[in-house]
Design an enzyme around this catalytic site. Structure first.
Site: not given
Length: 200
Positions: A102, A160
């Site tokens: 991610s 993230h």
């Protein structure tokens, strides 16, 4: 931490990250190719393909995002253990670690947004709804900031945000860093070749 970039907890996690990579990886690869073609500072080392550049970007972004996540987890663990004891810290945080691509995908998304600010995004199940990529990235970052502040635990929000920061920095300074790395590697190869010839 490199292997954790290519590992996923569930098949759905794996599938979603790969779909996102398929959606944005092409534009990030175009950025890598453009950087290689347009770089003019100093002795330019030509590339046969932008793929190694993209792979280096992707792997480094993933490791950087995982590092951010691990540092934050370690700081939180030490703080909680200092205040409430080691057992409470272990119960509260367990063995947290970043897992998945991610962060690297986030980096590709942010770099794509920087390179193509006029691009439009669509929602996978609602393709008729489009919005600017900048708004999409801002929404994703805002959601992760909210996740950090509200301590949501469903996603690794720090990874993230680390990936997003890496993508932004790489957009501005990545071409120069990549070119320097290539020059260093080429020079070392030449030195090794000269040393081998001299030994003969």
């Amino acid at each position: 931490m490199l292997t954790s970039v290519f590992s996923h907890q569930t098949f759905l996690h794996f599938a979603f990250n790969n779909y996102a990579l398929w959606s944005f990886g092409g534009s990030a690869l175009i950025v890598a190719a453009h950087h290689a073609a347009s770089y003019r500072s100093g002795a330019h080392v030509p590339e046969a393909s932008p793929t190694p550049h993209f792979l280096a970007f992707f792997a480094t972004a993933g490791v950087f995002a995982a590092t951010v996540s691990h540092i934050v987890a370690a700081v939180r663990f030490r703080r909680i253990s200092a205040l409430h004891g080691l057992d409470v810290a272990r119960a509260a945080l367990g063995r947290q670690g970043s897992l998945g691509a991610s962060g690297a995908v986030y980096a590709a998304v942010v770099m794509s947004a920087c390179a193509f600010p006029d691009a439009q995004l669509g929602i996978i199940f609602l393709p008729f709804i489009t919005f600017p990529i900048g708004a999409g990235v801002a929404g994703l970052v805002a959601a992760d900031v909210a996740g950090v502040l509200l301590r949501w635990r469903m996603f690794d929000h720090w990874a993230h945000l680390g990936g997003a920061a890496f993508g932004w920095v790489y957009w501005w300074y990545g071409a120069e860093a990549w070119e320097r790395l290539k020059r260093v590697l080429v020079e070392r190869l030449r030195m090794g070749a000269r040393g081998a010839v001299e030994q003969r």
